[in-house]
Design an enzyme around this catalytic site. Structure first.
Site: not given
Ligand code: NDP
Ligand code: 8X3
Length: 251
Positions: A140, A153
């Site tokens: 991220s 985070y």
């Molecule tokens: P979502 O919440 O849409 O997706 C998160 C996914 O992670 C879900 O499929 C969830 O599945 C899974 N997950 C969460 N906790 C667990 C767990 N303990 N065990 C197994 N699976 C888990 O968010 P994003 O797609 O945005 O996030 C994906 C990644 O990208 C994360 O690592 C996030 O930190 C990162 N990210 C997101 C950004 C954003 O702004 N959206 C920017 C930068 C990075 P389920 O609940 O079914 O377990």
């Molecule tokens: C998710 C993006 O800006 O919320 O990783 O940290 S931010």
């Protein structure tokens, strides 16, 4: 021969979009998540849409025994994993250090850091034995700069950055690629999770500009995974046009 990708956190957001993009290119997909119904339905959907096989595995990446049981128990035809995408992760809360909730901190660290370590440790023997493979970690912009009230985070994503660098060095003798993709703000379920179901707060995060979409990140992961054998993108930061980094967002 068809290739195989394992994607953690494929029930929504980036993980789901990544599975869709690879499935459309005829990759067999191992998809994981905790929400069994969503995961199983998505697996069926993909198999109907594309001429591929999909294996849904339900486990919590925080649960060390469950991670190793699921991955060590992979049927032999699923063990030749070409790409692992460590995507499962979350933010919980946006609180100053002194006010933050300890359970939120534990969940973020256990998921984003330890979960990624467990899944990688479990999958790596399948890569080293074939002397090839590619690990793509979702970091991220929060892993590049620490912002106010982002404490644990941001720390967890800085750890993803450090662990990716460590893997890249240690796995060099095995010909395994390690790529880290660091997205900025992206419109997924991320903010709904972070603000614990508060839709108003979640919607505000993406108000007034066009944030990254899950498909944008999925296409970048696909590009990174399909370069010539001798080429590896090590580290890639991607934001929408309105964002310069964690601090500067033009609305
Ligand atoms: P979502 O919440 O849409 O997706 C998160 C996914 O992670 C879900 O499929 C969830 O599945 C899974 N997950 C969460 N906790 C667990 C767990 N303990 N065990 C197994 N699976 C888990 O968010 P994003 O797609 O945005 O996030 C994906 C990644 O990208 C994360 O690592 C996030 O930190 C990162 N990210 C997101 C950004 C954003 O702004 N959206 C920017 C930068 C990075 P389920 O609940 O079914 O377990
Ligand atoms: C998710 C993006 O800006 O919320 O990783 O940290 S931010």
């Amino acid at each position: 021969m068809s290739k195989t990708i394992l994607i953690t956190g494929a029930t929504s957001g980036f993980g789901k979009a990544i599975a869709e993009v690879f499935a459309a290119a005829n990759w067999n997909c191992i998809i994981t998540g905790r929400r069994a119904e969503k995961l199983n339905n998505f697996a069926k959907e993909l198999e109907i849409k594309y001429p591929i096989k999909v294996l849904p595995l339900v486990f919590d990446v925080q649960d060390r025994e469950a991670v190793f049981a699921a991955i060590n128990g992979l049927p032999s035809e699923w063990q030749a994993i070409d790409v692992l995408v460590n995507n499962a992760g979350l933010a919980l809360g946006r609180d100053s250090f002194e006010n933050a909730n300890l359970d939120d901190w534990d969940t973020m660290m256990n998921t984003n850091v330890k979960g990624l370590m467990y899944v990688s440790k479990a999958v790596i023997p399948f890569l080293t034995s074939r002397k090839k493979g590619h690990i793509i970690n979702i970091g991220s912009t929060a892993g590049k700069e620490v912002y106010k009230d982002g404490n644990a985070y941001c720390a967890s994503k800085h750890a993803v950055d450090a662990l990716s660098k460590a893997m890249r060095i240690d796995l060099l003798p095995y010909g395994i690629k390690v790529t880290t993709v660091h997205p900025g703000a992206a419109e997924t379920e991320f903010s709904i999770v972070r603000f614990k179901g508060d839709q108003t707060k979640a919607v505000l995060v993406y108000d007034g500009y066009k944030a990254l979409q899950a498909e944008d990140v999925a296409n970048i992961v696909f590009y990174s995974a399909n370069l010539p054998d001798h080429v590896c993108i090590n580290d890639l930061v991607v934001t929408c046009l309105s964002q310069a980094n964690s601090f500067y967002l033009h609305k």
